[in-house]
Design a protein around this motif. Structure first.
Motif, PDB file in Angstrom:
ATOM      1  N   GLN A 173     -23.931  52.690 -30.584  1.00  0.00           N
ATOM      2  CA  GLN A 173     -24.267  53.250 -31.895  1.00  0.00           C
ATOM      3  C   GLN A 173     -23.842  54.721 -31.961  1.00  0.00           C
ATOM      4  O   GLN A 173     -23.350  55.193 -32.979  1.00  0.00           O
ATOM      5  N   GLN A 308     -30.934  45.902 -41.415  1.00  0.00           N
ATOM      6  CA  GLN A 308     -30.391  47.219 -41.064  1.00  0.00           C
ATOM      7  C   GLN A 308     -29.561  47.770 -42.231  1.00  0.00           C
ATOM      8  O   GLN A 308     -29.607  48.947 -42.540  1.00  0.00           O
ATOM      9  N   ASN A 314     -25.885  53.073 -45.648  1.00  0.00           N
ATOM     10  CA  ASN A 314     -24.494  53.237 -46.076  1.00  0.00           C
ATOM     11  C   ASN A 314     -24.368  53.747 -47.496  1.00  0.00           C
ATOM     12  O   ASN A 314     -23.283  54.150 -47.910  1.00  0.00           O
ATOM     13  N   ASN A 344     -26.546  62.531 -38.209  1.00  0.00           N
ATOM     14  CA  ASN A 344     -26.451  61.190 -37.638  1.00  0.00           C
ATOM     15  C   ASN A 344     -26.000  61.250 -36.170  1.00  0.00           C
ATOM     16  O   ASN A 344     -26.617  60.659 -35.285  1.00  0.00           O
TER      17      ASN A 344
HETATM   18  C1  BGC Z   1     -24.486  50.414 -39.106  1.00  0.00           C
HETATM   19  C2  BGC Z   1     -23.401  50.889 -40.023  1.00  0.00           C
HETATM   20  C3  BGC Z   1     -23.641  52.332 -40.383  1.00  0.00           C
HETATM   21  C4  BGC Z   1     -23.803  53.174 -39.144  1.00  0.00           C
HETATM   22  C5  BGC Z   1     -24.188  54.581 -39.459  1.00  0.00           C
HETATM   23  C6  BGC Z   1     -24.519  51.266 -37.886  1.00  0.00           C
HETATM   24  O1  BGC Z   1     -25.490  50.837 -36.995  1.00  0.00           O
HETATM   25  O2  BGC Z   1     -24.309  49.059 -38.750  1.00  0.00           O
HETATM   26  O3  BGC Z   1     -23.319  50.074 -41.157  1.00  0.00           O
HETATM   27  O4  BGC Z   1     -22.576  52.845 -41.151  1.00  0.00           O
HETATM   28  O5  BGC Z   1     -24.765  52.612 -38.271  1.00  0.00           O
HETATM   29  O6  BGC Z   1     -24.375  55.330 -38.295  1.00  0.00           O
END
Ligand code: BGC
Length: 553
Positions: A173, A308, A314, A344
């Protein structure tokens, strides 16, 4: 309490201590996340670039002072939608197909194949000067991303030592977030070029990620669980000694291998394997009432990925810039987009620690609670400060701060948590397909949200024009995520994948954190003597290890 019990239980200790080398080997695979993040992130910037719009529409580049011309200078909505969503279509089918390939040719080979397919797609996109080739290239690249995104999680969950499995898959991630950030930076760097380099550079750079990942994986071993599935115990034992950094013949290796073999034999005895279609059907068998049935696990994995996407993250990453523009008082919406992307990236590493310290279940419950509070507050601030809170700088600042806190909650909980859990909840005979289906669900919902959101916030006639009120929708969906996590998410922390399998059979999500492994599959199937392998398997493994010492690959 539960963690202590799990840590001290004898039967829980079927795994070697983690060496730095073993840790590094497993962590490298997370590099695949860069694909996912970069590929989903770079296109929105490219579609806003002057040269690109001019090339695709034939419109002259407008005078920045001519507001009407600037407004009209954009790709038609249908083209934007096609260019964006075709990737998700490719990834959806790519992820589904990847499950089969991973069982036939191996996890590692499928990821390397995904890199090659991806490179072909990227070459076509780089060469493109028109819609046809660009769309074809994105479709093919999407297949590659689908292979990689589905199988990396499977591969990492299967090779990682259980103590750090959550942290290692969270690394994936982390790489997704780095990919998103890199995409913003590269787009930012090339956006003002008035030649094909403006879009060709961001597109072509992706090949580098594919080359690095494929080369690295050539050097990494295949998953031992794949070899067990194929009935090749020699290779399974060999790769385990490499992955765990343990000497040949180590008791740890024998115990871990025995447990994987015994669990597989047990699962094979309850999941009949006959033919291609019926093996797919196995993912949907066992009924809804049985909490450990394959059907329930498939629903858990696919719905978790759906949820999620329902958190609304998103919306921030795909439409954040547009949304911040509608707030009126923002001078540089692009910069705010970059800040949310940075929050993030910087918050995700916290999950490496908390996912192992507190477990999967609590962080998903608390994460959903944190996100839903922020989302409702953004909506409330927007509504009470006046429609769109325009000209109200402090209200807008409060909304931005709340959105950053929201991203923090996502990045530390649901972002990594959803990927970690889908790698853990499926039994070996259906694991590759279960993970593939769950990943496909992520891409499907990703695509659905990308297609409908512009209509919810758009202000053209017939569109929702929701503005800040859209956050009431995300807040409500996140409330569903909170209830979902509380009722349905089991605790898998600290258990081997085989123990997770047993835990799901013997407990409910709400009591799962207290569940302690009390016997092993190997002991139950009579494969062990006092916790070690039966003599015939010891002999088999010893023989393999002798061969390993002479031909160390
Ligand atoms: C999600 C993505 C998202 C991303 C953002 C992922 O775990 O599946 O859709 O854009 O995280 O960090």
């Amino acid at each position: 309490m539960a963690s202590n019990l799990r840590a001290t239980s004898d039967v829980a200790r079927v795994e070697a201590p983690v060496t730095a080398k073993a840790y590094m080997m497993c962590a490298f695979a997370s590099f695949g996340g860069i694909f996912f993040g970069y590929d989903s992130g770079y296109i929105s910037g490219v579609m806003g670039m002057n040269y690109f719009i001019h090339l695709y529409t034939g419109l002259p580049i407008p005078d920045p002072n001519d507001a009407a011309a600037v407004q009209a200078f954009t790709l038609p909505a249908s083209q934007k939608s096609l260019i964006t969503s075709i990737l998700s279509a490719g990834t959806f089918f790519g992820a589904l197909l990847a499950g089969d390939l991973a069982d036939w040719f191996g996890r590692r080979t499928t990821i390397i194949l995904g890199c090659l397919v991806f490179i072909i797609g990227v070459i076509l996109q780089t060469a493109s000067k028109g819609l046809g080739l660009l769309v074809a290239g994105r479709l093919i690249a999407g297949f590659g991303v689908g292979f990689v995104s589905a199988i990396i999680v499977l591969y990492m969950s299967e090779i990682a030592p259980k103590k750090v499995r959550g942290a290692i898959v969270s690394g994936y991630q982390f790489c997704i977030t780095i990919g998103l950030l890199l995409a913003s930076c590269v787009d930012y760097g090339t956006q003002n070029r008035m030649d094909t380099g403006s879009y060709r550079i961001p597109i072509a750079i992706q090949m580098l990620w594919a080359i690095i990942l494929a080369t690295g994986l050539f050097l990494l071993p295949e998953s031992p669980r794949y070899y067990v599935k194929k009935g090749n115990l020699e290779k399974a034992s060999h790769v385990l000694t490499r992955l765990r950094g343990e000497p040949a013949g180590s008791e740890y290796i024998q115990q871990e291998l025995a447990e994987i073999v015994a669990n597989h034999e047990y699962e094979m005895s309850v999941i009949p394997q006959s033919g291609y279609f019926s093996s797919w059907m196995n993912c949907f068998k066992g009924g809804l009432r049985n909490p450990s049935s394959n059907l329930r696990r498939t629903i858990l994995g696919t719905s978790l990925q759906m949820m999620q996407q329902w958190t609304g993250v998103n919306f921030i990453f795909y439409f954040g810039t547009t949304f911040f523009k509608t707030l009126g008082t923002i001078q540089n919406p692009f910069l705010i987009g970059l800040i949310t992307t940075l929050v993030n990236v910087c918050s995700t590493p916290i999950s490496f620690y908390i996912i192992e310290k507190f477990g999967r279940r609590p962080i998903l419950i608390w994460g959903a609670l944190g996100m839903l509070i922020c989302e409702f507050l953004v909506g409330i601030v927007g509504v009470t400060a006046g429609r769109e809170s325009q000209h109200n700088t402090s209200a807008v600042q409060a909304q931005i701060a709340l959105i950053c806190i929201y991203v923090f909650f996502f990045a530390t909980t649901w972002g990594p948590g959803a990927w970690v859990l889908i790698g853990e909840v499926f039994p070996l005979p259906i694991r590759s397909r279960g993970v593939a289906l769950s990943t496909a669900s992520n891409w499907l919902w990703n695509c659905i949200i990308a297609v409908i959101t512009p209509y919810m916030v758009g202000s053209d006639p017939g569109e929702g024009n929701l503005g800040s009120r859209v956050f009431f929708i995300w807040g409500s969906l996140c409330t569903a995520c909170f209830v979902y996590a509380y009722v349905l998410i089991p605790e898998t922390k600290g258990l081997s994948l085989e123990q997770v399998d047993r835990m799901l059979e013997e407990t409910t999500p709400r009591t799962s954190a207290k569940w302690v492994p009390h016997s092993t599959f190997a002991a139950d199937l009579g494969m062990t003597e006092k916790g070690t392998l039966a003599p015939e398997i010891i002999e088999h493994v010893a023989h393999t290890n002798k061969a390993d010492e002479t031909s160390h690959v």
